[in-house]
Design a protein around this motif. Structure first.
Motif, PDB file in Angstrom:
ATOM      1  N   PHE A 105       0.843  -1.193   0.000  1.00 52.60           N
ATOM      2  CA  PHE A 105       0.000   0.000   0.000  1.00 52.60           C
ATOM      3  C   PHE A 105       0.878   1.241   0.000  1.00 52.60           C
ATOM      4  CE2 PHE A 105      -3.057   3.078   1.764  1.00 52.60           C
ATOM      5  CZ  PHE A 105      -4.152   2.807   0.964  1.00 52.60           C
ATOM      6  N   TYR A 106       0.456   2.254  -0.753  1.00 44.59           N
ATOM      7  CA  TYR A 106       1.260   3.470  -0.826  1.00 44.59           C
ATOM      8  C   TYR A 106       0.397   4.681  -1.137  1.00 44.59           C
ATOM      9  CZ  TYR A 106       1.079   2.803  -5.952  1.00 44.59           C
ATOM     10  OH  TYR A 106       0.667   2.638  -7.247  1.00 44.59           O
ATOM     11  N   LEU A 107       1.021   5.822  -1.093  1.00 43.36           N
ATOM     12  CA  LEU A 107       0.403   7.106  -1.437  1.00 43.36           C
ATOM     13  C   LEU A 107       1.075   7.623  -2.691  1.00 43.36           C
ATOM     14  CD1 LEU A 107      -0.046  10.096   1.008  1.00 43.36           C
ATOM     15  CD2 LEU A 107       1.336  10.359  -1.040  1.00 43.36           C
ATOM     16  N   GLU A 108       0.280   8.165  -3.601  1.00 49.85           N
ATOM     17  CA  GLU A 108       0.792   8.699  -4.855  1.00 49.85           C
ATOM     18  C   GLU A 108       0.415  10.171  -4.987  1.00 49.85           C
ATOM     19  OE1 GLU A 108       0.238   7.638  -9.581  1.00 49.85           O
ATOM     20  OE2 GLU A 108      -1.533   7.478  -8.289  1.00 49.85           O
ATOM     21  N   VAL A 109       1.415  11.033  -5.159  1.00 46.31           N
ATOM     22  CA  VAL A 109       1.167  12.406  -5.578  1.00 46.31           C
ATOM     23  C   VAL A 109       1.286  12.412  -7.094  1.00 46.31           C
ATOM     24  CG1 VAL A 109       1.974  14.792  -5.538  1.00 46.31           C
ATOM     25  CG2 VAL A 109       2.086  13.401  -3.456  1.00 46.31           C
ATOM     26  N   ILE A 110       0.235  12.862  -7.780  1.00 43.59           N
ATOM     27  CA  ILE A 110       0.246  12.832  -9.243  1.00 43.59           C
ATOM     28  C   ILE A 110      -0.185  14.186  -9.790  1.00 43.59           C
ATOM     29  CG2 ILE A 110      -2.102  11.875  -9.339  1.00 43.59           C
ATOM     30  CD1 ILE A 110      -1.140  10.287 -11.858  1.00 43.59           C
TER      31      ILE A 110
END
Length: 216
Positions: free
Chosen positions: A59-64
């Protein structure tokens, strides 16, 4: 026909912003941990780029954001990014759920998560649901579905900053319909809290080395 029950689980959070730098700074301020050095890359097909932060195993966080150095894509960008203003504030806009049979999950869902599209970034390959017009399903509350075709999972390559998702609180006027959709695709995770609200909203409660913090 296979009778294997569908199983779907949370894969990553999606933070949109006007620039990659502003999005990364916002996450760092919210969580009190660094996103440097940046780990991510370019999505050539859709003209975007990203930066990733681990939130634990799988699981991760993505800044896009829109990649200012990329050519404009031939289709609408994903995650509603074509509608972001130049000074749009960073926010938790969406989330993505992982499944081993994306075609079956899309077929089973009474709420459309979008059309299955092939995507790649570097050595990573996956299938993901994207609305034809690039908008977010149910204003971001209904997850996009993803099926990873490459191994290992991207989170395995990220440094552990000691952050873990505790709750993803989702509100929407059509919460009952969305709950039915989650059940239909085999999504059953105690961290996902879906409740009725007057408008769509997403809020992630994350444990960090500095205590619980909130992304919203």
């Amino acid at each position: 026909m296979s009778t294997t029950p569908l199983h779907t689980e949370p894969d990553h959070l999606v933070i949109t912003a006007s620039t990659l730098k502003s999005g990364m700074v916002w996450v760092e301020q919210c969580l009190g941990v660094s996103m440097a050095p940046r780990i991510g890359g370019q999505h050539v097909r859709l003209g975007t780029h990203n930066a990733l932060l681990s939130l634990g195993e799988g699981f991760y966080l993505e800044v896009i954001t829109i990649d200012p150095n990329a050519d404009a894509p031939e289709r609408p960008r994903w995650f509603g990014m074509d509608h972001l203003g130049k000074d749009a504030a960073p926010r938790l806009a969406h989330w993505v759920a992982r499944t081993s049979d994306i075609a079956a999950a899309v077929a089973a869902s009474p709420v459309s998560p979008g059309v299955i599209e092939p995507m790649s970034r570097g050595a990573l390959d996956w299938l993901i649901t994207i609305a034809a017009d690039g908008t977010l399903a149910c204003e971001g509350v209904m997850p996009s579905l993803i099926q990873w075709l490459s191994q290992p999972h991207p989170a395995s390559a990220l440094p552990d900053r000691g952050c873990r998702l505790q709750q993803l609180v989702l509100e929407h006027p059509a919460a009952q319909d969305l709950q039915a959709a989650c059940r239909a695709i085999g999504l059953d995770d105690a961290r996902i809290v879906l409740q009725e609200g007057k408008q769509a909203s997403l809020r992630a409660v994350v444990s960090t080395p500095h205590g619980e913090r909130v992304l919203g």
